[in-house]
Design a protein around this motif. Structure first.
Motif, PDB file in Angstrom:
ATOM      1  N   MET A   1       0.843  -1.193   0.000  1.00 35.45           N
ATOM      2  CA  MET A   1       0.000   0.000   0.000  1.00 35.45           C
ATOM      3  C   MET A   1       0.880   1.245   0.000  1.00 35.45           C
ATOM      4  O   MET A   1       1.906   1.295   0.663  1.00 35.45           O
ATOM      5  CB  MET A   1      -0.910  -0.009   1.225  1.00 35.45           C
ATOM      6  N   ASN A   2       0.446   2.246  -0.747  1.00 36.78           N
ATOM      7  CA  ASN A   2       1.216   3.483  -0.839  1.00 36.78           C
ATOM      8  C   ASN A   2       1.116   4.289   0.447  1.00 36.78           C
ATOM      9  O   ASN A   2       0.089   4.300   1.109  1.00 36.78           O
ATOM     10  CB  ASN A   2       0.697   4.338  -2.000  1.00 36.78           C
ATOM     11  N   GLU A   3       2.195   4.960   0.744  1.00 34.13           N
ATOM     12  CA  GLU A   3       2.236   5.883   1.886  1.00 34.13           C
ATOM     13  C   GLU A   3       1.957   7.277   1.347  1.00 34.13           C
ATOM     14  O   GLU A   3       2.816   7.890   0.714  1.00 34.13           O
ATOM     15  CB  GLU A   3       3.629   5.818   2.532  1.00 34.13           C
ATOM     16  N   TYR A   4       0.751   7.763   1.543  1.00 34.04           N
ATOM     17  CA  TYR A   4       0.370   9.062   0.991  1.00 34.04           C
ATOM     18  C   TYR A   4       0.891  10.197   1.848  1.00 34.04           C
ATOM     19  O   TYR A   4       0.971  10.087   3.068  1.00 34.04           O
ATOM     20  CB  TYR A   4      -1.150   9.149   0.831  1.00 34.04           C
ATOM     21  N   LYS A   5       1.246  11.291   1.151  1.00 28.87           N
ATOM     22  CA  LYS A   5       1.750  12.494   1.807  1.00 28.87           C
ATOM     23  C   LYS A   5       0.929  13.667   1.303  1.00 28.87           C
ATOM     24  O   LYS A   5       0.159  13.541   0.352  1.00 28.87           O
ATOM     25  CB  LYS A   5       3.232  12.702   1.468  1.00 28.87           C
ATOM     26  N   TYR A   6       1.127  14.809   1.920  1.00 27.99           N
ATOM     27  CA  TYR A   6       0.355  16.004   1.582  1.00 27.99           C
ATOM     28  C   TYR A   6       1.289  17.197   1.531  1.00 27.99           C
ATOM     29  O   TYR A   6       2.152  17.347   2.398  1.00 27.99           O
ATOM     30  CB  TYR A   6      -0.743  16.241   2.632  1.00 27.99           C
ATOM     31  N   THR A   7       1.081  18.047   0.526  1.00 29.29           N
ATOM     32  CA  THR A   7       1.906  19.253   0.453  1.00 29.29           C
ATOM     33  C   THR A   7       1.450  20.237   1.529  1.00 29.29           C
ATOM     34  O   THR A   7       0.328  20.155   2.044  1.00 29.29           O
ATOM     35  CB  THR A   7       1.788  19.932  -0.928  1.00 29.29           C
ATOM     36  N   GLU A   8       2.302  21.169   1.821  1.00 27.14           N
ATOM     37  CA  GLU A   8       1.957  22.221   2.778  1.00 27.14           C
ATOM     38  C   GLU A   8       0.752  23.014   2.260  1.00 27.14           C
ATOM     39  O   GLU A   8      -0.130  23.383   3.032  1.00 27.14           O
ATOM     40  CB  GLU A   8       3.157  23.144   2.994  1.00 27.14           C
ATOM     41  N   TYR A   9       0.709  23.238   0.949  1.00 27.24           N
ATOM     42  CA  TYR A   9      -0.427  23.942   0.353  1.00 27.24           C
ATOM     43  C   TYR A   9      -1.732  23.191   0.647  1.00 27.24           C
ATOM     44  O   TYR A   9      -2.735  23.790   1.038  1.00 27.24           O
ATOM     45  CB  TYR A   9      -0.220  24.086  -1.160  1.00 27.24           C
ATOM     46  N   PHE A  10      -1.733  21.878   0.469  1.00 30.69           N
ATOM     47  CA  PHE A  10      -2.943  21.093   0.738  1.00 30.69           C
ATOM     48  C   PHE A  10      -3.350  21.213   2.201  1.00 30.69           C
ATOM     49  O   PHE A  10      -4.512  21.461   2.519  1.00 30.69           O
ATOM     50  CB  PHE A  10      -2.712  19.619   0.373  1.00 30.69           C
ATOM     51  N   GLU A  11      -2.386  21.034   3.092  1.00 26.17           N
ATOM     52  CA  GLU A  11      -2.676  21.056   4.530  1.00 26.17           C
ATOM     53  C   GLU A  11      -3.175  22.431   5.000  1.00 26.17           C
ATOM     54  O   GLU A  11      -4.110  22.517   5.786  1.00 26.17           O
ATOM     55  CB  GLU A  11      -1.427  20.680   5.336  1.00 26.17           C
ATOM     56  N   LYS A  12      -2.549  23.497   4.518  1.00 25.62           N
ATOM     57  CA  LYS A  12      -2.858  24.836   5.045  1.00 25.62           C
ATOM     58  C   LYS A  12      -3.922  25.589   4.257  1.00 25.62           C
ATOM     59  O   LYS A  12      -4.623  26.421   4.834  1.00 25.62           O
ATOM     60  CB  LYS A  12      -1.580  25.670   5.108  1.00 25.62           C
ATOM     61  N   GLU A  13      -4.011  25.350   2.962  1.00 24.79           N
ATOM     62  CA  GLU A  13      -4.948  26.122   2.135  1.00 24.79           C
ATOM     63  C   GLU A  13      -6.168  25.315   1.708  1.00 24.79           C
ATOM     64  O   GLU A  13      -7.289  25.752   1.905  1.00 24.79           O
ATOM     65  CB  GLU A  13      -4.227  26.675   0.896  1.00 24.79           C
ATOM     66  N   VAL A  14      -5.941  24.165   1.106  1.00 17.24           N
ATOM     67  CA  VAL A  14      -7.058  23.393   0.563  1.00 17.24           C
ATOM     68  C   VAL A  14      -8.007  22.950   1.673  1.00 17.24           C
ATOM     69  O   VAL A  14      -9.224  23.147   1.568  1.00 17.24           O
ATOM     70  CB  VAL A  14      -6.548  22.177  -0.245  1.00 17.24           C
ATOM     71  N   LEU A  15      -7.492  22.372   2.728  1.00 16.15           N
ATOM     72  CA  LEU A  15      -8.364  21.914   3.806  1.00 16.15           C
ATOM     73  C   LEU A  15      -9.022  23.073   4.547  1.00 16.15           C
ATOM     74  O   LEU A  15     -10.132  22.939   5.047  1.00 16.15           O
ATOM     75  CB  LEU A  15      -7.590  21.020   4.777  1.00 16.15           C
ATOM     76  N   ARG A  16      -8.367  24.212   4.572  1.00 19.66           N
ATOM     77  CA  ARG A  16      -8.971  25.397   5.196  1.00 19.66           C
ATOM     78  C   ARG A  16     -10.124  25.920   4.344  1.00 19.66           C
ATOM     79  O   ARG A  16     -11.202  26.233   4.847  1.00 19.66           O
ATOM     80  CB  ARG A  16      -7.916  26.487   5.388  1.00 19.66           C
TER      81      ARG A  16
ATOM     82  N   GLU B   1       4.305  14.555  -9.119  1.00 23.28           N
ATOM     83  CA  GLU B   1       4.631  13.513 -10.092  1.00 23.28           C
ATOM     84  C   GLU B   1       4.821  12.131  -9.480  1.00 23.28           C
ATOM     85  O   GLU B   1       4.703  11.125 -10.181  1.00 23.28           O
ATOM     86  CB  GLU B   1       5.839  13.906 -10.945  1.00 23.28           C
ATOM     87  N   ASP B   2       5.036  12.041  -8.178  1.00 24.90           N
ATOM     88  CA  ASP B   2       5.185  10.724  -7.540  1.00 24.90           C
ATOM     89  C   ASP B   2       3.850   9.990  -7.374  1.00 24.90           C
ATOM     90  O   ASP B   2       3.806   8.822  -7.036  1.00 24.90           O
ATOM     91  CB  ASP B   2       5.884  10.846  -6.181  1.00 24.90           C
ATOM     92  N   LYS B   3       2.751  10.688  -7.616  1.00 24.56           N
ATOM     93  CA  LYS B   3       1.383  10.159  -7.532  1.00 24.56           C
ATOM     94  C   LYS B   3       0.974   9.733  -6.119  1.00 24.56           C
ATOM     95  O   LYS B   3      -0.033   9.061  -5.945  1.00 24.56           O
ATOM     96  CB  LYS B   3       1.168   9.009  -8.514  1.00 24.56           C
ATOM     97  N   VAL B   4       1.730  10.121  -5.115  1.00 27.91           N
ATOM     98  CA  VAL B   4       1.373   9.832  -3.723  1.00 27.91           C
ATOM     99  C   VAL B   4       1.367  11.081  -2.844  1.00 27.91           C
ATOM    100  O   VAL B   4       0.904  11.027  -1.711  1.00 27.91           O
ATOM    101  CB  VAL B   4       2.273   8.742  -3.080  1.00 27.91           C
ATOM    102  N   THR B   5       1.864  12.196  -3.367  1.00 28.71           N
ATOM    103  CA  THR B   5       1.847  13.445  -2.606  1.00 28.71           C
ATOM    104  C   THR B   5       0.679  14.280  -3.111  1.00 28.71           C
ATOM    105  O   THR B   5       0.689  14.773  -4.246  1.00 28.71           O
ATOM    106  CB  THR B   5       3.164  14.222  -2.753  1.00 28.71           C
ATOM    107  N   ILE B   6      -0.343  14.409  -2.278  1.00 28.89           N
ATOM    108  CA  ILE B   6      -1.569  15.095  -2.657  1.00 28.89           C
ATOM    109  C   ILE B   6      -1.379  16.603  -2.498  1.00 28.89           C
ATOM    110  O   ILE B   6      -0.956  17.079  -1.444  1.00 28.89           O
ATOM    111  CB  ILE B   6      -2.751  14.570  -1.828  1.00 28.89           C
ATOM    112  N   HIS B   7      -1.696  17.330  -3.576  1.00 26.99           N
ATOM    113  CA  HIS B   7      -1.462  18.767  -3.610  1.00 26.99           C
ATOM    114  C   HIS B   7      -2.760  19.588  -3.614  1.00 26.99           C
ATOM    115  O   HIS B   7      -2.802  20.678  -3.050  1.00 26.99           O
ATOM    116  CB  HIS B   7      -0.636  19.121  -4.849  1.00 26.99           C
ATOM    117  N   ASN B   8      -3.809  19.065  -4.251  1.00 23.58           N
ATOM    118  CA  ASN B   8      -5.050  19.814  -4.355  1.00 23.58           C
ATOM    119  C   ASN B   8      -6.203  18.839  -4.536  1.00 23.58           C
ATOM    120  O   ASN B   8      -6.004  17.712  -4.997  1.00 23.58           O
ATOM    121  CB  ASN B   8      -4.993  20.784  -5.538  1.00 23.58           C
TER     122      ASN B   8
END
Length: 80
Positions: free
Chosen positions: A1-16, A64-71
């Motif tokens: 199973m992939n280990e998903y990560k999140y960009t700072e933009y996703f954590e601070k802006e998208v979820l807000r 591009e790694d397909k596991v780091t969610i940006h938006n």
């Protein structure tokens, strides 16, 4: 199973801006995409209907790694 990560933009802006979104929905979209395609700037787009979101389509953008969610956002214009 992939280990998903999140960009700072996703954590601070998208979820807000979209507090109704859930990280598990984003992972679901990536793993169950009805369509995916490369996007400019080495990113990828994924689309899938999310049952818990009224089967509305969610578009998820990763690096591009397909596991780091940006938006992520509802895509009202998507047609499978």
């Amino acid at each position: 199973m992939n280990e998903y990560k999140y960009t700072e933009y996703f954590e601070k802006e998208v979820l807000r801006k979209r507090p109704y979104l859930k990280k598990e929905w984003c992972i679901y979209v990536i793993e169950n995409a009805v369509r995916s395609e490369p996007q400019e700037r080495n990113r990828y787009r994924f689309w899938a209907p999310v049952p818990e979101f009224g089967n509305r389509y969610l578009r998820v953008i990763t690096l591009e790694d397909k596991v780091t969610i940006h938006n992520a956002f509802p895509d009202r214009d998507f047609e499978p």
